[in-house]
Design an enzyme around this catalytic site. Sequence first.
Site, PDB file in Angstrom:
ATOM      1  N   ASP A 215       0.884  -1.162   0.000  1.00  0.00           N
ATOM      2  CA  ASP A 215       0.000   0.000   0.000  1.00  0.00           C
ATOM      3  C   ASP A 215       0.930   1.223   0.000  1.00  0.00           C
ATOM      4  OD1 ASP A 215      -2.331   1.656   0.467  1.00  0.00           O
ATOM      5  OD2 ASP A 215      -1.591   1.847   2.516  1.00  0.00           O
TER       6      ASP A 215
ATOM      7  N   ASP B 235      -1.278  -0.663   6.140  1.00  0.00           N
ATOM      8  CA  ASP B 235      -1.454  -0.126   7.493  1.00  0.00           C
ATOM      9  C   ASP B 235      -2.878   0.304   7.796  1.00  0.00           C
ATOM     10  OD1 ASP B 235      -1.449   2.216   5.853  1.00  0.00           O
ATOM     11  OD2 ASP B 235      -1.067   3.390   7.652  1.00  0.00           O
TER      12      ASP B 235
ATOM     13  N   ASP C 287      -6.999  -1.852   4.282  1.00  0.00           N
ATOM     14  CA  ASP C 287      -6.049  -2.868   3.826  1.00  0.00           C
ATOM     15  C   ASP C 287      -6.346  -4.239   4.421  1.00  0.00           C
ATOM     16  OD1 ASP C 287      -4.547  -1.045   2.314  1.00  0.00           O
ATOM     17  OD2 ASP C 287      -3.395  -0.429   4.063  1.00  0.00           O
TER      18      ASP C 287
END
Length: 628
Positions: free
Chosen positions: A328, A521, A525
């Site tokens: 990410d 995080d 996600d």
Amino acid sequence: MTKKQKKMLIRIIIAAVLLIALNFIPVKGILRMILFLIPYLVIGYDILKKAGKGILNRQVFDENFLMAVATIGAIAIAIYDRSGNFNEAVAVMLFYQIGELFQSYAVGKSRRNISELMDIRPDYANIEQDGKLERVDPDEVEIGTVIVVQPGEKVPIDGIVIEGTSTLNTSALTGESLPRETKVGDEIISGCINMTGVLKIRTIKEFGESTVSKILELVENSTSRKSRSEDFISKFAKYYTPAVCYGALALAILPPLVRMLAMGAAPQWDMWIYRALTFLVISCPCALVISIPLSFFAGIGGASHEGVLVKGSNYLEAMSQTKYVVFDKTGTLTKGVFEVNGVHHSEMEEEKLLEYAALAESASSHPISRSIQRAYGKEIDRTRVSEIEEISGNGVTAKVDGKLVAAGNDKLMKRLGITPIACHSAGTIIHIAIDGKYMGHILISDVEKPTSKEAIRALKSAGIEKTVMLTGDAKRVADQVAEKLGLDEVYSELLPSDKVAQVERLLAEKPEKAKLAFVGDGINDAPVLGRADIGIAMGAMGSDAAIEAADVVLMDDDPLKIVKAIKISKKCIRIVYQNIIFALTIKAICLILGAIGIANMWVAIFADVGVMVIAVLNAIRALYVKNL
């Protein structure tokens, strides 16, 4: 040493001294046997007891049974052939217990890293009542309660600092010894140690949901998830031990019978029984049964000491096979904090342009507006500002010192009939116009973490074949970040469901044995972390949902720790395979030598205890991961 280990060491010393002394006492017959039984029982009574319980519980075939049968048989042979050689029986039990003590100490050493982490559990929380501090159980503290943390105390519950400044020691959580400064308004996580000032903290979670509780839960459950290697050894020992017991029985009975019935010669029972007992001692699977789980346990302990929490040895094993790492962007490769990175094409001084923008944005709580106000860095005089109008999706207009200031995106400039100067830099562009004239723009962007580029380079050096970034950001921003960091692929403007779809596609195209790790995080996600082969969460600032869904948690949000985790896993798996190959090879050779009469009981002791000690020594190398 623990109390139990000290007791065992005393027994070993007593038995060893008695064994040596008895060899200098000239006694024979029944008295010699009785005297040698004293050190034998001193060192082996617990093994005999466990073997007896195993027989009663119908769980016969274990190492205690093997040791009991082998040593009692050795005593019986010494009585039968009247040699009086009781040394071997006592020595086998003595060296076996030395190996067990060594293994116990090694496990204790690897547990120490995890127990240090366990030391973050707070014993109490301070609540101020009637001007006095009262200690209460952290479980009793409700959300929104103000707690006081004094110098030297652990922060018991997650919260926000409402009074005081201090320095925090976060080494138990992150593995890093550098202290961190904290002040009013900062979020603070439980498990840190307050080093200097007194802090007042308003709790934002219950103790059971706080960071320290989550970490302890992860570590306590880590040993319950076994790797394929551990499962293999467990199944192997389950079938191997009875097989060698029946093999030893056949070795003791069949050759003498064949010799007597087919050849008409004396059966030589004592020789073949001795070989069978030697065969039993050699076959004891201690080296495998002990060293393989110990290797994984040491690997998890070493990783936790470095601020990498692995939820189980199965994930440690899977991580060693990682070939794809998917990231990410925001909060993972970047800080997730907007900052002013530049003031460009200005028709006035940059500082003055930033001042006009900050004053115009002074009434907005938008993160972009706050970043401009932070960059200005001075106290804002609201009396200079009037007629503020916030236009949704465009920006703001306001009168500053009597001048009409417009601050916003391309849409706002178009709305006001002003032609902005194009900017192709990565980030958010805030155009500034004063009294209808374009004056320049401010570039605001999310800042890359200082170690992100190095982490990508180190991953490739560690054997990672593909690095990918998934983000909801605009394509222009994502592409520039990916190019700057050296990522192989980037996919932008994605919704959470799109990220899952991309990971599904990557899972389908990767080689069958290769593993895919996803690093994230945010709460969005969590679905991707659960879908990847290995989910890695940024733990210090990561959301609870991400930490819950992940298999590995990095406690200081440093992307370089991903490289560290992969290197630890590879070292651990190398050690596991080394121990399996070494132990099986030595045992196979010694079993053959024992069956044909070349190997005696002393060789058997090496094949059992010696191999176990070497394997355990090799296993605890997994603890030492500092310089990986």
